[in-house]
Write an enzyme that holds these catalytic residues in place. Structure first.
Site, PDB file in Angstrom:
ATOM      1  N   CYS A 167     -18.354  -6.741   1.735  1.00 11.03           N
ATOM      2  CA  CYS A 167     -19.514  -6.757   2.599  1.00 11.03           C
ATOM      3  C   CYS A 167     -19.761  -5.579   3.594  1.00 11.03           C
ATOM      4  O   CYS A 167     -18.751  -5.081   3.996  1.00 11.03           O
ATOM      5  CB  CYS A 167     -19.497  -7.795   3.674  1.00 11.03           C
ATOM      6  SG  CYS A 167     -20.804  -8.620   3.952  1.00 11.03           S
ATOM      7  N   THR A 181       0.745  -1.275   0.032  1.00 10.18           N
ATOM      8  CA  THR A 181      -0.181   0.070  -0.092  1.00 10.18           C
ATOM      9  C   THR A 181       0.933   1.153   0.194  1.00 10.18           C
ATOM     10  O   THR A 181       0.568   2.013  -0.769  1.00 10.18           O
ATOM     11  CB  THR A 181      -0.765   0.190   1.218  1.00 10.18           C
ATOM     12  OG1 THR A 181      -1.822  -1.248   1.177  1.00 10.18           O
ATOM     13  CG2 THR A 181      -1.853   1.274   1.360  1.00 10.18           C
TER      14      THR A 181
HETATM   15  N1  PLP Z   1      -1.713  -4.530  -4.254  1.00 10.56           N
HETATM   16  C1  PLP Z   1      -2.171  -5.726  -4.479  1.00 10.56           C
HETATM   17  C2  PLP Z   1      -2.213  -6.162  -5.870  1.00 10.56           C
HETATM   18  C3  PLP Z   1      -2.563  -6.495  -3.200  1.00 10.56           C
HETATM   19  O1  PLP Z   1      -3.192  -7.660  -3.420  1.00 10.56           O
HETATM   20  C4  PLP Z   1      -2.294  -5.796  -1.997  1.00 10.56           C
HETATM   21  C5  PLP Z   1      -2.507  -6.546  -0.837  1.00 10.56           C
HETATM   22  O2  PLP Z   1      -3.590  -7.458  -0.756  1.00 10.56           O
HETATM   23  C6  PLP Z   1      -1.551  -4.569  -2.144  1.00 10.56           C
HETATM   24  C7  PLP Z   1      -1.367  -3.924  -3.179  1.00 10.56           C
HETATM   25  C8  PLP Z   1      -1.353  -3.990  -0.617  1.00 10.56           C
HETATM   26  O3  PLP Z   1      -0.258  -4.541  -0.137  1.00 10.56           O
HETATM   27  P1  PLP Z   1      -0.002  -4.629   1.636  1.00 10.56           P
HETATM   28  O4  PLP Z   1      -1.024  -5.538   2.350  1.00 10.56           O
HETATM   29  O5  PLP Z   1       1.533  -4.977   1.713  1.00 10.56           O
HETATM   30  O6  PLP Z   1      -0.202  -3.039   2.013  1.00 10.56           O
END
Ligand code: PLP
Length: 390
Positions: A323, A70
């Site tokens: 949800c 993220t």
């Molecule tokens: N991008 C994708 C495609 C993801 O699947 C995820 C997490 O599920 C993220 C970004 C976010 O990563 P993080 O959980 O390390 O913040």
């Protein structure tokens, strides 16, 4: 229990934790401190950076450590957009993760960017010619994920990045789901920036990396002590960085063998389900897909109900729907693939690691078939129990 929600997160690997342990107990210094402990930590951090750079085929200075996918996505998109806004126009695919889509929404609302959303095919593929048509003189940035977290579709990143390079537009890709299974050489992919997260690969949660091509202007998101060459302030998670280096080495070093084995198991999984459940729909691309992910819609059956039934049978996986306050929101990704809301609300996603046994996958596939049949025969309306899989 059989855990089939690896796309959400994976268990930490023993080798990763073992390599992290000394960084938490003996070489625990702050890498910015000018004494023996700090310098030892700084050396370890530099080693981890070099190891990751070697895997990505880039220079160590092009690696920025973050707290996860993220943050890497936030830094890439806000950082590149705000540093070189050109005409304040961004192009993104319709099936990006919320950590991209919400940033784009922020850039639109608070910084006046226009966002062009690229449609995808019914299997989730972004067409390079559609991307070419969407680029404008004023385009600041383009972002298309390497592999989708809900349906597993893998993009032809090199082709998409090539279109952007020809137009002089920086190209970012979210490689969070791809990193364990697909090559990450940044020159082959042609990306300007690439996001990776550790916890999908076997590190504890809260580690990540942004590859940022040298010379790319990037406005920091976190301000403070100027760590990571000013691109990301905050005391570095040295143990996490070392763990991520190890996890990436394990995953990338085992390719393509693990990917081939997993793809074989995936094909068997998918055919068991499609053969056993009349009307079942495989979502995502049949060929261009992550080796460790199978996702389906089972028309007429609530995905949440199947999830409950599967958990009762010892299989843990995820639905493809969000949800909120008791109502099931269909996944925007599935809607972008052209599924109607009702069908989208029947989605189930199963995803695994390279440590998941083929016997476990075979019994999980049989359990999916049995669960859908059981729910169908009950005609049950189960309550909504969970949120969208990450
Ligand atoms: N991008 C994708 C495609 C993801 O699947 C995820 C997490 O599920 C993220 C970004 C976010 O990563 P993080 O959980 O390390 O913040």
């Amino acid at each position: 229990m059989i855990y089939l929600d690896a796309a959400a997160t994976a268990p930490a690997k023993r080798e990763v934790l073992e390599e992290m342990w000394p960084l938490l107990t003996s070489t625990f210094g702050n890498p910015s401190s000018h004494h023996t402990y700090g310098e030892a930590a700084a050396t370890e951090l530099a080693r981890a950076r070099a190891r990751i750079a070697a895997l990505l085929g880039c220079r160590a200075g092009e690696i920025v450590f973050t707290s996860g996918g993220t943050e890497a996505n936030n830094l890439a998109l806000k950082g590149l957009a705000l540093a070189a806004p050109r005409g304040r126009h961004i192009v993104a695919s319709a099936i990006e993760h919320p950590s991209v889509l919400e940033v784009l929404d922020y850039l639109r609302s608070f910084h006046g960017f226009r966002i062009t959303t690229l449609p995808v095919s019914s299997t989730g593929v972004v067409s390079p010619s559609a991307l070419a048509a969407a680029l404008e003189e004023s385009t600041t940035l383009c972002t298309v994920m390497y592999a989708n977290n809900e349906v597993g579709t893998v993009q032809d990143l090199a082709a998409l990045a090539g279109v952007c390079r020809a137009a002089g537009v920086p190209f970012h890709s979210d490689a969070v789901q791809a990193a364990g299974w697909l090559p990450l050489g940044v020159d082959g992919l042609g990306v300007t920036a690439l996001s990776v997260s550790g916890h999908k690969l076997g590190t504890p949660k809260g580690t990540g990396v942004l590859y940022l091509r040298a010379g790319t202007p990037c406005e920091p998101v976190l301000h403070g002590g100027g760590q990571e060459r000013g691109r990301r302030s905050g005391t570095e998670n040295v143990a996490g960085a070392v763990g991520l280096a190890r996890a990436l080495e394990l995953a990338q070093g085992a390719l393509p063998g693990t990917a081939v084995t997993a793809a074989g198991a995936r094909a068997a999984f998918i055919s068991t389900v499609l053969d056993g459940v009349p009307g079942a729909i495989l979502t995502g691309d049949a060929d261009r897909r992550l080796p460790n992910l199978a996702s389906f819609c089972f028309p007429g059956v609530s995905g949440e109900a199947v999830l409950l039934e599967l958990e009762r049978r010892g299989i843990v996986c995820s639905s493809g729907s969000a949800c909120a306050a008791g109502s099931t929101e269909p996944s925007p990704v599935l809607l972008a693939l052209g599924l109607d809301e009702e069908t989208a609300s029947t989605a189930v996603r199963l995803s695994w690691t390279s440590d998941t046994g083929s016997d476990e996958l075979a019994s999980a596939a049989a359990a999916v078939v049995a669960s859908v049949r059981a729910v169908r025969s009950l005609g049950a309306a189960y309550p909504c129990v969970g949120a969208t899989g990450p």
